[in-house]
Design a protein around this motif. Sequence first.
Motif, short mmCIF file in Angstrom:
data_model
loop_
_atom_site.label_atom_id
_atom_site.label_comp_id
_atom_site.label_asym_id
_atom_site.label_seq_id
_atom_site.Cartn_x
_atom_site.Cartn_y
_atom_site.Cartn_z
N PHE A 138 0.71 -1.40 -0.01
CA PHE A 138 -0.03 0.10 0.15
C PHE A 138 0.60 1.27 -0.15
O PHE A 138 0.62 2.20 -0.96
CB PHE A 138 -1.04 -0.21 1.24
N ARG A 193 -9.17 4.11 3.40
CA ARG A 193 -10.36 4.70 3.49
C ARG A 193 -10.56 6.11 4.11
O ARG A 193 -9.59 6.26 5.17
CB ARG A 193 -11.39 3.78 4.12
N GLY A 225 -6.80 0.73 -1.47
CA GLY A 225 -7.41 -0.10 -0.15
C GLY A 225 -7.56 0.90 1.05
O GLY A 225 -8.07 0.40 2.20
N PRO A 265 -4.92 0.31 4.91
CA PRO A 265 -5.56 -0.79 4.92
C PRO A 265 -5.87 -1.89 6.51
O PRO A 265 -6.47 -2.49 6.73
CB PRO A 265 -5.17 -1.97 4.01
#
Length: 130
Positions: free
Chosen positions: A22, A93, A91, A112
Motif C-alpha cells: 500500500f 479509506r 485500499g 488498509p
Amino acid sequence: MPVVEAGFVVLDCAEPEKLAVFYKEFMDAEETDASANRVEIRGADGTRLAFRRDVNATPPSWPRPENSLQAHLEFVVTDLDEAERKVVELGGRPLETKDASGPFETRGYADPAGHSFTLRRVTPTAPKQG
C-alpha cells in the motif's frame, strides 16, 4: 561517525507485506529490506517506513473521541482529490475529508490495516506586492 544511521517510523500490523505494498504504491517507494516479520521501504523523498508483524495488532480507533490521536503519518500532496483517489484505489479509506481552516487543506484517512494518516496541501499564496 554518527550514532544513528537511519530513522524509521514503524507501524505494527498483522500483514507487513501487504501494508508495505500500500505505502510503496502510494509513495512511489522502494523496498529496502525484508525479513519474515518486517518490511522496510524508502520513498523518493527519503521518507523511511517499516512494517512489523504483530499478529495481535488492532487498528487505532481515531477519530473516536474516547481515544486521543497518539501519532499519525502526514503526506504533503499537490492535489488532494487525486491523492484521495489513489488512497481509496489502494485500499485505504477516508476518516475525515472536510477541509480544515487556515493555510492548509487536510484530509484524514486510514490505511488498509487501520493506521491513520493525513494528506496535506499547502495553499499557495501570492507574493507580496510593492
